[in-house]
Design a protein around this motif. Structure first.
Motif, short mmCIF file in Angstrom:
data_model
loop_
_atom_site.label_atom_id
_atom_site.label_comp_id
_atom_site.label_asym_id
_atom_site.label_seq_id
_atom_site.Cartn_x
_atom_site.Cartn_y
_atom_site.Cartn_z
N ILE A 269 21.28 63.70 56.91
CA ILE A 269 21.17 64.56 55.72
C ILE A 269 22.47 65.33 55.52
CG2 ILE A 269 19.95 66.50 54.68
CD1 ILE A 269 17.46 65.60 56.22
N PHE A 270 23.02 65.86 56.62
CA PHE A 270 24.30 66.56 56.54
C PHE A 270 25.37 65.67 55.91
CE2 PHE A 270 23.31 69.47 60.41
CZ PHE A 270 22.61 70.32 59.58
N LEU B 224 25.04 63.02 53.97
CA LEU B 224 24.78 62.76 52.54
C LEU B 224 25.20 63.96 51.69
CD1 LEU B 224 21.27 61.05 52.74
CD2 LEU B 224 23.47 59.96 52.27
N VAL B 225 24.85 65.15 52.15
CA VAL B 225 25.22 66.37 51.42
C VAL B 225 26.74 66.49 51.34
CG1 VAL B 225 25.22 68.90 51.52
CG2 VAL B 225 23.11 67.63 51.94
N LEU B 226 27.40 66.21 52.45
CA LEU B 226 28.86 66.31 52.49
C LEU B 226 29.52 65.32 51.53
CD1 LEU B 226 31.40 67.49 53.84
CD2 LEU B 226 31.20 65.71 55.58
N LEU B 227 29.03 64.09 51.48
CA LEU B 227 29.62 63.08 50.60
C LEU B 227 29.45 63.46 49.13
CD1 LEU B 227 28.51 59.78 52.41
CD2 LEU B 227 30.82 60.72 52.25
N VAL B 228 28.25 63.92 48.77
CA VAL B 228 28.00 64.29 47.38
C VAL B 228 28.88 65.46 46.96
CG1 VAL B 228 26.30 65.25 45.78
CG2 VAL B 228 25.65 63.40 47.34
N LEU B 229 28.94 66.50 47.79
CA LEU B 229 29.74 67.68 47.45
C LEU B 229 31.23 67.36 47.41
CD1 LEU B 229 27.97 70.53 49.47
CD2 LEU B 229 27.82 70.05 47.03
N THR B 230 31.68 66.47 48.28
CA THR B 230 33.10 66.08 48.28
C THR B 230 33.48 65.39 46.97
OG1 THR B 230 33.13 65.85 50.69
CG2 THR B 230 34.85 64.70 49.46
N LEU B 231 32.60 64.54 46.47
CA LEU B 231 32.86 63.87 45.19
C LEU B 231 32.82 64.86 44.03
CD1 LEU B 231 30.80 60.58 45.71
CD2 LEU B 231 33.29 60.85 45.76
N VAL B 232 31.86 65.78 44.08
CA VAL B 232 31.77 66.79 43.02
C VAL B 232 33.02 67.67 43.02
CG1 VAL B 232 30.52 68.84 42.23
CG2 VAL B 232 29.25 66.84 43.00
N ASN B 233 33.57 67.94 44.19
CA ASN B 233 34.73 68.81 44.30
C ASN B 233 35.96 68.22 43.62
OD1 ASN B 233 36.12 71.18 45.51
ND2 ASN B 233 37.23 69.62 46.66
N ILE B 234 36.00 66.91 43.47
CA ILE B 234 37.13 66.28 42.78
C ILE B 234 37.14 66.70 41.31
CG2 ILE B 234 38.09 64.07 42.03
CD1 ILE B 234 37.09 62.85 44.62
N MET B 235 35.95 66.91 40.75
CA MET B 235 35.84 67.30 39.34
C MET B 235 35.77 68.81 39.16
SD MET B 235 35.88 64.52 37.63
CE MET B 235 35.57 62.76 37.79
N MET C 212 41.96 65.10 57.65
CA MET C 212 41.44 66.46 57.81
C MET C 212 39.93 66.50 57.60
SD MET C 212 44.50 68.44 55.79
CE MET C 212 43.83 70.09 55.90
N THR C 213 39.44 65.80 56.57
CA THR C 213 38.00 65.80 56.28
C THR C 213 37.21 65.15 57.41
OG1 THR C 213 38.43 65.72 53.90
CG2 THR C 213 36.24 65.09 54.63
N VAL C 214 37.70 64.02 57.92
CA VAL C 214 36.98 63.31 58.98
C VAL C 214 36.93 64.14 60.26
CG1 VAL C 214 37.05 61.29 60.51
CG2 VAL C 214 37.46 61.02 58.05
N THR C 215 38.06 64.68 60.69
CA THR C 215 38.07 65.44 61.94
C THR C 215 37.32 66.76 61.80
OG1 THR C 215 40.25 66.34 61.31
CG2 THR C 215 40.22 64.45 62.80
N TRP C 216 37.41 67.38 60.63
CA TRP C 216 36.67 68.63 60.40
C TRP C 216 35.17 68.37 60.44
CZ3 TRP C 216 38.07 72.24 55.66
CH2 TRP C 216 37.65 73.54 55.94
N THR C 217 34.74 67.23 59.90
CA THR C 217 33.33 66.87 59.95
C THR C 217 32.87 66.64 61.38
OG1 THR C 217 33.50 65.82 57.76
CG2 THR C 217 31.61 65.21 59.12
N LEU C 218 33.70 65.97 62.17
CA LEU C 218 33.36 65.76 63.58
C LEU C 218 33.25 67.08 64.32
CD1 LEU C 218 35.63 62.65 64.39
CD2 LEU C 218 33.15 62.70 64.00
N LEU C 219 34.14 68.02 63.99
CA LEU C 219 34.05 69.35 64.61
C LEU C 219 32.74 70.02 64.23
CD1 LEU C 219 35.33 71.73 66.16
CD2 LEU C 219 36.31 72.50 63.98
N PHE C 220 32.36 69.89 62.96
CA PHE C 220 31.09 70.48 62.50
C PHE C 220 29.92 69.93 63.32
CE2 PHE C 220 27.23 69.87 60.04
CZ PHE C 220 26.95 71.15 59.59
N TYR C 221 29.86 68.61 63.48
CA TYR C 221 28.75 68.01 64.23
C TYR C 221 28.75 68.46 65.68
CZ TYR C 221 27.09 64.83 60.57
OH TYR C 221 26.53 64.31 59.43
N ALA C 222 29.93 68.48 66.31
CA ALA C 222 30.02 68.92 67.70
C ALA C 222 29.57 70.37 67.84
CB ALA C 222 31.45 68.74 68.21
N TRP C 223 30.01 71.21 66.91
CA TRP C 223 29.67 72.63 66.92
C TRP C 223 28.16 72.81 66.81
CZ3 TRP C 223 34.00 76.02 66.86
CH2 TRP C 223 33.69 77.39 66.84
#
Length: 494
Positions: A375-376, A378-389, A469-480
């Motif tokens: 779920i995390f 999916l939310v991240l992917l949707v918001l990342t695409l929205v952020n482009i606009m 940056m996005t990939v490693t930051w996401t991995l940090l989020f999951y580890a955290w």
């Protein structure tokens, strides 16, 4: 990139976007109310039915609460208080001097990391970070024999794709926390999300992102063959990294004052009976954290006053409130946007559509057996695409938070966790989208070194950095989250 630019340009100004969303909300609420759509609230077991915003009661609510909605909008007072202090520090010259020193007094081998880390810290100056640090990045790289084009790219990407990772509390922290608080209260009226709710995560994120930028720059970007500036580039007006003697003295005095103020604050907090502590000597639930916005504003204001007095940018006491006023003027577009956002959120809350969406979505996730980790993502992917606009973080979070925060609270995810996830999406794709006004500004700085550079040129440089940056930051989020480290003071991750 051209498609993104055209699509983004077709969007209305965020102010009108929220009024359009309010109109859509009104129509949807009328349809759902006509169908008698309802859910059982998991918080108290009461049946919650969608209310019609187009009804007489809805119209009366919209008119009678308009001023109150604006006045009580959670980020409103907090951001105004914080920005007054930050404005003094920024407009006195303190923040600019600090950035110049930060990127000039490091060995050549550390200049990439220094500029990248300075980019994450620079967010405290809000939009001024781009104006100050991006050209300084080019100067710093040029001074140590590296490509100034690469310096521009590193500085811009560090700010844009790491915008929500500052180790120092920023105005954005106050805005996001206020919006998250308002969204969380759809489920639990007592919830309060502090501006420091993601502070520990931000500190680790800033160090990680600076490291990632350094590695990608060294092993990927620096291998490109097109890093040389135009031989006829006019670089005389770009500026200097070096401080005048008076500025160096002022910086020493201001940093010493900041250090002394922090020592005093720690000493006051040491006794368990301190008036700044809460019940039973608690620091997490204390007057200090409740008033952290005022503390941050005071520290920035004090530091800026000392710097300005020594550097000559503040000549008399009356100059200080003038600098605060200039800071508020700079925030005027945000405050105007807040008026529209506050109404939309109030309408959304009144109709109970947020409750229905949150409960139904939570039920779907629970019945599907979908892991929270998925779920995390999916939310991240949707918001990342929205952020482009929609590159305005406050605008995007105001739209997403009323649904995402309650929905994830119903599957036992804390508001602070959802906000930490949003930080990644709000930052990662910012460096590659031409919809950001600062993308165009960074391109202007880049064209000082290469006149033929265009949107595609800058995007091709920033894309590898933004993805890494996005990939490693996401991995940090999951580890955290998996380890269960608190996101910030009083903000558990599990």
């Amino acid at each position: 990139m051209a498609v993104i630019e055209r699509a983004g340009n077709a969007l209305p100004h965020p102010f009108w976007l929220f009024w359009i969303l309010s109109a859509i909300l009104a129509v949807v609420s009328a349809l759902l109310a006509g169908l008698d759509v309802s859910v059982v609230s998991p918080s108290d077991g009461e049946t919650v039915t969608v209310r019609n915003l187009l009804s007489g009661d809805g119209l009366a609510m919209a008119i009678s609460t308009m001023v109150e909605n604006f006045a009580t909008f959670p980020p409103m007072a907090t951001i105004v208080v914080v920005i007054m202090g930050v404005a003094v520090a920024e407009r006195s010259g303190f923040l600019a001097a600090l950035m110049r020193v930060g990127v000039s007094r490091v060995p050549a081998s550390w200049v990439v990391f220094a500029v990248a880390f300075a980019g994450t810290v620079a967010h405290v100056a809000s939009a001024a970070a781009y104006i100050i640090l991006v050209p300084l990045g080019g100067l710093a790289f040029r001074a140590v024999g590296k490509s100034p084009i690469l310096g521009i790219v590193v500085a811009y990407t560090a700010i844009a794709s790491g915008y929500d990772a500052s180790p120092v509390p920023t105005p954005n922290d106050a805005i996001f926390a206020g919006i998250t608080t308002a969204a969380a209260r759809i489920i639990s009226p007592e919830v309060y999300v502090s501006p420091l709710s993601n502070w520990f995560f931000n500190i680790a994120s800033s160090a990680l992102l600076a490291t990632v930028i350094t590695l990608v720059t060294k092993f990927v970007l620096s291998k490109r063959p097109d890093l040389d500036a135009d031989p006829d580039a006019d670089l005389d007006d770009i500026g200097s990294l070096h401080l005048r003697a008076q500025e160096r003295s002022a910086l020493r005095w201001s940093l010493s004052t900041l250090g002394a103020a922090l020592v005093v604050l720690v000493l006051v907090m040491l006794p368990t009976s301190s008036p700044l502590r809460g019940a039973n000597g608690s620091i997490v639930e204390s007057p200090l954290l409740d008033g952290i916005a005022a503390v941050v504003a005071f520290l920035f204001g004090l530091t800026g006053i000392v710097y300005g007095a020594r550097a000559g940018t503040i000549k008399k006491p009356g100059d200080v409130p003038k600098l605060m006023v200039e800071g508020i003027k700079q925030m005027a577009p945000v405050l105007v946007l807040f008026f529209a956002i506050a109404q939309f959120l109030a309408y959304f809350d009144w109709t109970h559509i947020g409750d229905v969406l949150a409960v139904r979505a939570a039920e779907v996730f629970e019945s599907s057996g979908m892991p929270i980790a998925v779920i995390f993502l999916l939310v991240l992917l949707v918001l990342t695409l929205v952020n482009i606009m929609v590159t305005s973080g406050s605008a995007m979070w105001s739209i997403a938070a009323p649904v995402l925060v309650p929905m994830l609270m119903l599957v036992d995810v804390s508001p602070e966790t959802t906000q930490a996830l949003f930080r990644i999406a709000d930052s990662g794709s910012t460096a590659i989208t031409p919809m950001s006004p600062y993308f165009v500004m960074a391109l202007g700085f880049l064209q000082r070194y290469r006149k033929s550079a265009g949107i595609g040129t800058l995007a091709s440089y920033t894309l590898p950095l933004a993805i890494a940056m996005t990939v490693t930051w996401t991995l940090l989020f999951y580890a955290w989250w998996l380890i269960g480290i608190p996101w910030g003071p009083g903000a558990p991750s599990r």
